[in-house]
Design a protein around this motif. Structure first.
Motif, PDB file in Angstrom:
ATOM      1  N   MET A   1       0.974  -1.264  -0.101  1.00  0.00           N
ATOM      2  CA  MET A   1      -0.048   0.032   0.123  1.00  0.00           C
ATOM      3  C   MET A   1       0.838   1.182   0.124  1.00  0.00           C
ATOM      4  O   MET A   1       1.827   1.403   0.823  1.00  0.00           O
ATOM      5  CB  MET A   1      -0.871  -0.153   1.260  1.00  0.00           C
ATOM      6  N   ASP A   2       0.499   2.174  -0.867  1.00  0.00           N
ATOM      7  CA  ASP A   2       1.515   3.496  -0.980  1.00  0.00           C
ATOM      8  C   ASP A   2       0.647   4.577  -0.036  1.00  0.00           C
ATOM      9  O   ASP A   2      -0.273   4.190   0.350  1.00  0.00           O
ATOM     10  CB  ASP A   2       1.260   4.009  -2.450  1.00  0.00           C
ATOM     11  N   GLY A   3       1.299   5.613   0.137  1.00  0.00           N
ATOM     12  CA  GLY A   3       0.697   6.831   0.699  1.00  0.00           C
ATOM     13  C   GLY A   3       0.944   6.901   2.287  1.00  0.00           C
ATOM     14  O   GLY A   3       1.718   6.161   2.778  1.00  0.00           O
ATOM     15  N   PRO A   4       0.045   7.591   3.113  1.00  0.00           N
ATOM     16  CA  PRO A   4       0.375   7.900   4.144  1.00  0.00           C
ATOM     17  C   PRO A   4       0.238   6.847   5.250  1.00  0.00           C
ATOM     18  O   PRO A   4       0.993   6.761   6.139  1.00  0.00           O
ATOM     19  CB  PRO A   4      -0.669   9.179   4.519  1.00  0.00           C
ATOM     20  N   ARG A   5      -0.755   5.849   4.834  1.00  0.00           N
ATOM     21  CA  ARG A   5      -0.765   4.831   5.999  1.00  0.00           C
ATOM     22  C   ARG A   5       0.512   4.060   5.729  1.00  0.00           C
ATOM     23  O   ARG A   5       0.925   3.492   6.853  1.00  0.00           O
ATOM     24  CB  ARG A   5      -1.807   3.917   5.364  1.00  0.00           C
ATOM     25  N   ARG A   6       0.967   3.893   4.409  1.00  0.00           N
ATOM     26  CA  ARG A   6       2.380   2.938   4.491  1.00  0.00           C
ATOM     27  C   ARG A   6       3.344   3.677   5.204  1.00  0.00           C
ATOM     28  O   ARG A   6       4.092   2.988   5.832  1.00  0.00           O
ATOM     29  CB  ARG A   6       2.485   2.821   3.137  1.00  0.00           C
ATOM     30  N   ALA A   7       3.563   4.777   5.003  1.00  0.00           N
ATOM     31  CA  ALA A   7       4.405   5.930   5.841  1.00  0.00           C
ATOM     32  C   ALA A   7       4.444   5.686   7.128  1.00  0.00           C
ATOM     33  O   ALA A   7       5.370   5.424   8.008  1.00  0.00           O
ATOM     34  CB  ALA A   7       4.312   7.340   5.347  1.00  0.00           C
ATOM     35  N   ALA A   8       3.119   5.574   7.733  1.00  0.00           N
ATOM     36  CA  ALA A   8       3.031   5.488   9.194  1.00  0.00           C
ATOM     37  C   ALA A   8       3.345   4.096   9.636  1.00  0.00           C
ATOM     38  O   ALA A   8       3.873   3.849  10.638  1.00  0.00           O
ATOM     39  CB  ALA A   8       1.544   5.878   9.486  1.00  0.00           C
ATOM     40  N   LEU A  48      -1.353  13.149  -3.386  1.00  0.00           N
ATOM     41  CA  LEU A  48      -0.872  11.743  -3.889  1.00  0.00           C
ATOM     42  C   LEU A  48       0.498  12.296  -4.879  1.00  0.00           C
ATOM     43  O   LEU A  48       0.479  12.775  -5.573  1.00  0.00           O
ATOM     44  CB  LEU A  48      -1.746  11.258  -4.895  1.00  0.00           C
ATOM     45  N   LEU A  49       1.596  11.489  -4.058  1.00  0.00           N
ATOM     46  CA  LEU A  49       3.031  12.127  -4.626  1.00  0.00           C
ATOM     47  C   LEU A  49       3.486  11.040  -5.716  1.00  0.00           C
ATOM     48  O   LEU A  49       4.611  11.485  -5.853  1.00  0.00           O
ATOM     49  CB  LEU A  49       3.854  12.200  -3.668  1.00  0.00           C
ATOM     50  N   GLY A  50       2.935  10.028  -5.772  1.00  0.00           N
ATOM     51  CA  GLY A  50       3.418   9.040  -6.985  1.00  0.00           C
ATOM     52  C   GLY A  50       4.413   8.077  -6.308  1.00  0.00           C
ATOM     53  O   GLY A  50       4.317   7.398  -5.346  1.00  0.00           O
ATOM     54  N   PRO A  51       5.373   7.802  -6.910  1.00  0.00           N
ATOM     55  CA  PRO A  51       6.394   8.658  -7.542  1.00  0.00           C
ATOM     56  C   PRO A  51       6.008   8.772  -9.016  1.00  0.00           C
ATOM     57  O   PRO A  51       6.622   9.413 -10.068  1.00  0.00           O
ATOM     58  CB  PRO A  51       7.725   8.073  -7.404  1.00  0.00           C
ATOM     59  N   SER A  52       5.181   7.862  -9.657  1.00  0.00           N
ATOM     60  CA  SER A  52       4.660   7.712 -10.933  1.00  0.00           C
ATOM     61  C   SER A  52       3.250   7.821 -11.272  1.00  0.00           C
ATOM     62  O   SER A  52       2.457   7.916 -10.218  1.00  0.00           O
ATOM     63  CB  SER A  52       5.111   6.525 -11.629  1.00  0.00           C
ATOM     64  N   GLN A  59      -2.686   4.957  -5.212  1.00  0.00           N
ATOM     65  CA  GLN A  59      -2.839   5.520  -4.369  1.00  0.00           C
ATOM     66  C   GLN A  59      -4.393   6.301  -4.330  1.00  0.00           C
ATOM     67  O   GLN A  59      -5.054   6.000  -3.332  1.00  0.00           O
ATOM     68  CB  GLN A  59      -2.039   6.491  -4.120  1.00  0.00           C
ATOM     69  N   TYR A  60      -4.906   6.561  -5.548  1.00  0.00           N
ATOM     70  CA  TYR A  60      -6.211   7.168  -5.508  1.00  0.00           C
ATOM     71  C   TYR A  60      -7.235   6.054  -5.477  1.00  0.00           C
ATOM     72  O   TYR A  60      -8.394   6.281  -4.552  1.00  0.00           O
ATOM     73  CB  TYR A  60      -6.407   7.676  -6.864  1.00  0.00           C
TER      74      TYR A  60
END
Length: 124
Positions: A1-8, A48-52, A59-60
């Motif tokens: 999973m990408d995005g804020p959840r993955r970062a946390a 949503l920062l991607g990177p692509s 992510q969306y």
């Protein structure tokens, strides 16, 4: 999973954006200033920062849910012709498709087909 959840989950801090007008990091020019207002008082912003582009799409979809497929019949062959004459005309067409072993999913009866060729919204 990408995005804020993955970062946390990975122990990283969620990214924050400074739009206060402070100088951009390492530069002297002020950062872009922006002002957002929500009539309800609360404003949720998702970046949503991607990177692509493909990653942004994933992510969306994670954020909003995936796109549902249309009903199966909608992907098949649709037969339509303006102004079928009557029920016998339509039954003959169906028989012809059957004889040719040609499958169709939808046979459209246009707006003039109803009783006495009255349009569906006939006002008289």
């Amino acid at each position: 999973m990408d995005g804020p959840r993955r970062a946390a989950r990975d122990g990283q801090k969620p990214m924050s954006v400074d739009a206060s007008g402070a100088p951009a990091s390492g530069g002297t020019a002020p950062a872009v200033q922006t002002h957002w207002v929500a009539e309800s008082g609360a404003l949720d912003v998702f970046v949503l920062l991607g990177p692509s582009a493909k990653a942004v799409g994933r992510q969306y979809a994670t954020l909003t849910g995936g796109t549902q497929l249309p009903p199966l019949f909608a992907l098949g062959y649709h037969q339509r012709r303006w102004n079928y004459n009557d029920q016998d005309d339509i039954l003959a067409l169906d028989k012809q498709f059957e004889e040719l072993d040609f499958l169709y999913d939808v046979l459209w009866l246009d707006i003039e087909y109803p009783h006495r060729r009255q349009a569906l919204f006939h006002m008289g």
